[in-house]
Design a protein around this motif. Sequence first.
Motif, PDB file in Angstrom:
ATOM      1  N   GLU A 239       0.800  -1.218   0.000  1.00  0.00           N
ATOM      2  CA  GLU A 239       0.000   0.000   0.000  1.00  0.00           C
ATOM      3  C   GLU A 239       0.840   1.279   0.000  1.00  0.00           C
ATOM      4  O   GLU A 239       0.364   2.332  -0.421  1.00  0.00           O
ATOM      5  N   LYS A 240       2.086   1.224   0.447  1.00  0.00           N
ATOM      6  CA  LYS A 240       2.910   2.447   0.489  1.00  0.00           C
ATOM      7  C   LYS A 240       3.227   2.982  -0.908  1.00  0.00           C
ATOM      8  O   LYS A 240       3.661   4.130  -1.050  1.00  0.00           O
ATOM      9  N   TYR A 241       3.002   2.155  -1.930  1.00  0.00           N
ATOM     10  CA  TYR A 241       3.273   2.590  -3.297  1.00  0.00           C
ATOM     11  C   TYR A 241       2.002   3.051  -4.016  1.00  0.00           C
ATOM     12  O   TYR A 241       2.019   3.238  -5.234  1.00  0.00           O
ATOM     13  N   ARG A 278      -2.289  -5.806   3.456  1.00  0.00           N
ATOM     14  CA  ARG A 278      -2.087  -4.392   3.158  1.00  0.00           C
ATOM     15  C   ARG A 278      -1.532  -4.173   1.755  1.00  0.00           C
ATOM     16  O   ARG A 278      -0.541  -3.477   1.535  1.00  0.00           O
ATOM     17  N   THR A 279      -2.158  -4.813   0.787  1.00  0.00           N
ATOM     18  CA  THR A 279      -1.753  -4.656  -0.613  1.00  0.00           C
ATOM     19  C   THR A 279      -2.977  -4.322  -1.463  1.00  0.00           C
ATOM     20  O   THR A 279      -4.118  -4.510  -1.046  1.00  0.00           O
TER      21      THR A 279
END
Length: 391
Positions: A239-241, A278-279
């Motif tokens: 998720e950070k991307y 979390r993806t």
Amino acid sequence: MKKIFPVLFVILFAASCGSGDNKSVEDVIASRDLESIRAKKSELVSEQNSIKEDIKKLDIIIAELDKSKKIPLITTFKLETTDFRHYLELQGNVTTKNLLIIYPEYSGVLSNVYVKEGQKVKKGEILARIDDGGLSQQLAQLKIQADLAKTTYERQQRLWDQKIGSEMQYLQAKSNYEAQIQAIAQLEQQVDKTIIKAPFSGTIDDVLTEQGSVVMPGQSQIMRIVNLDNMYIVTDVPEKYITNITRNKKVQVEFPVLGKKIDSKVRQVGDFINPNNRTFKVEIDLPNKDRSIKPNLTAKLKINDYSNENALLIPQSIISENASGEQYVYIISENDKENEAIAEKRVIVTGLTQGDYIEVTEGLDAGNEIIMEGARSVNDGQNVKIINQDS
């Protein structure tokens, strides 16, 4: 300095020649006199120790007078802007929306299978047929009855239009005809379920049930059909991307098993974050003209998540870190004609990496001359000598 080397030469010459009264080593050995040989050895050892002490004294004075020996030797490179593209490396699986296992909608004996494995079929083409258990005969009888009901209805309608007969007779004939039509439609739907058709154009990958077997709706797998024209890769991205991975981002696709590489783009980015890992899902276009790529094949992906046409890249190996966690490198200033300069410490902020190089986002400018070899052995403000300087 000029007086030191003649002194050293005299000492070495005297040591090699010795006193004129002494016999040479060859003469002493030729005498075969053990006492003379031992005495000669002791004399040479004493001379050797004396020479070592003199050389040590000379080294001390040379180090004191030769200031260039204390200057660290370094190499440098000039920092220039370059096109930097960072890639997020992931693993994905090949899939297609046109991959389907066909199940029957009707219970009965699989009376006919009209296709075989590897056969190409078109959408709507009949693939197999299930014994309808007499539904076709019932349908034929209903159609005969419907024809009679239609004739009766049309006759009653003509009479009613001429005000002959009762309205009840007309309505009964009409109702009977409409009921027959509905019964035919329902039975046709049932009969149609006994015919298995291709849901899309493709290739019969596998026939899973043999002709003559009893099949059940939702349980018996009849055959698998696949279309390799609309293939794509699906992968899970952390998720950070989520702000970096967008539609039309360039992707490098590699299939290790096939030894094949393809350039593609992101065609769809999911809007849902999986709470378990979390993806979010990403789909990548996959041209497959030669049909060598198959569903469920594993692919290595490099997605371009960051680009900078004017990036400043330096080797990671020259970066040091202080006790506060700050990263720093050394640049040179005041470079003179003899390639001697002063080392200057620069605290930097770094970004993403590309192999052995890392982007510097703060602290350096294009044109700075960075210390490469010897970077970890110099101090801020120290004099350095540049060798093999990059131009």
